[in-house]
Design an enzyme around this catalytic site. Structure first.
Site, PDB file in Angstrom:
ATOM      1  N   CYS A 135      34.849  79.304  41.172  1.00 59.95           N
ATOM      2  CA  CYS A 135      34.979  79.875  42.517  1.00 59.95           C
ATOM      3  C   CYS A 135      34.968  78.708  43.501  1.00 59.95           C
ATOM      4  CB  CYS A 135      33.820  80.855  42.767  1.00 59.95           C
ATOM      5  SG  CYS A 135      33.331  81.081  44.484  1.00 59.95           S
ATOM      6  N   CYS A 147      32.464  78.629  46.298  1.00 61.58           N
ATOM      7  CA  CYS A 147      31.104  78.441  45.753  1.00 61.58           C
ATOM      8  C   CYS A 147      30.831  76.947  45.563  1.00 61.58           C
ATOM      9  CB  CYS A 147      30.949  79.150  44.407  1.00 61.58           C
ATOM     10  SG  CYS A 147      31.142  80.945  44.495  1.00 61.58           S
TER      11      CYS A 147
END
Ligand code: ZN
Length: 157
Positions: free
Chosen positions: A77, A80
């Site tokens: 991600c 992230c």
């Protein structure tokens, strides 16, 4: 897993000197602990704590003497990865006032489902054992700290 893991009954901290894993009870997270093997001082706070299982998560939230910022994230991600160093900064700079924990949503799907995590990164603040606020997306460390402070202030009104 990192050198700090929230598991059953406390944070398991790998000694910076000898590597032995020492357990610091959640209620005593703010205290410095002495390594049972070599006597080197270690601490649970100052860096993000990886959540190992739902049991450790529940105990952390229930017993933490400080508000807990939880970063729900996953490998692969992009946002992230962007927020990870900011989360680490918050953990280091605010270790006297905020506990920072990370939940890998792929390793802990039941926990993610319980909190209806649909979009990551998702950051949630838990104060006095309850979720006080959540926010989606990445932001820099000062913005994260502000988010936590506002959530805690609202939760204690
Ligand atoms: Zn040691």
């Amino acid at each position: 897993m990192s050198d700090r893991v929230a598991a059953d009954r406390g944070v398991v901290v790998a000694c910076g000197n000898c590597g032995k894993k020492n357990r610091i009870p959640f209620r005593r997270m703010r205290e410095t602990a002495t390594c049972g093997n070599c006597g080197t001082a270690g601490e649970a706070l100052g860096a993000p704590i990886d959540v190992a299982d739902p049991q450790g998560f529940d105990q952390l939230i229930a017993e933490s003497p400080l508000p807990v910022l939880v970063d729900f994230w996953a490998e692969g991600c992009g946002p992230c990865r962007m927020v990870a160093p900011e989360i680490a900064k918050v953990a280091a700079q605010e270790k006297s006032s905020i506990v920072v924990a990370k939940v890998n949503t792929e390793q802990l799907p039941a926990l993610s489902a319980r909190f209806s995590v649909q979009s990551i990164p998702m950051m949630a603040v838990f104060a006095s054992g309850r979720e006080a606020a959540r926010t989606m997306g990445a932001r820099p460390a000062p913005g994260i700290v502000q988010f936590v402070r506002e959530a805690v202030a609202k939760s204690t009104v």
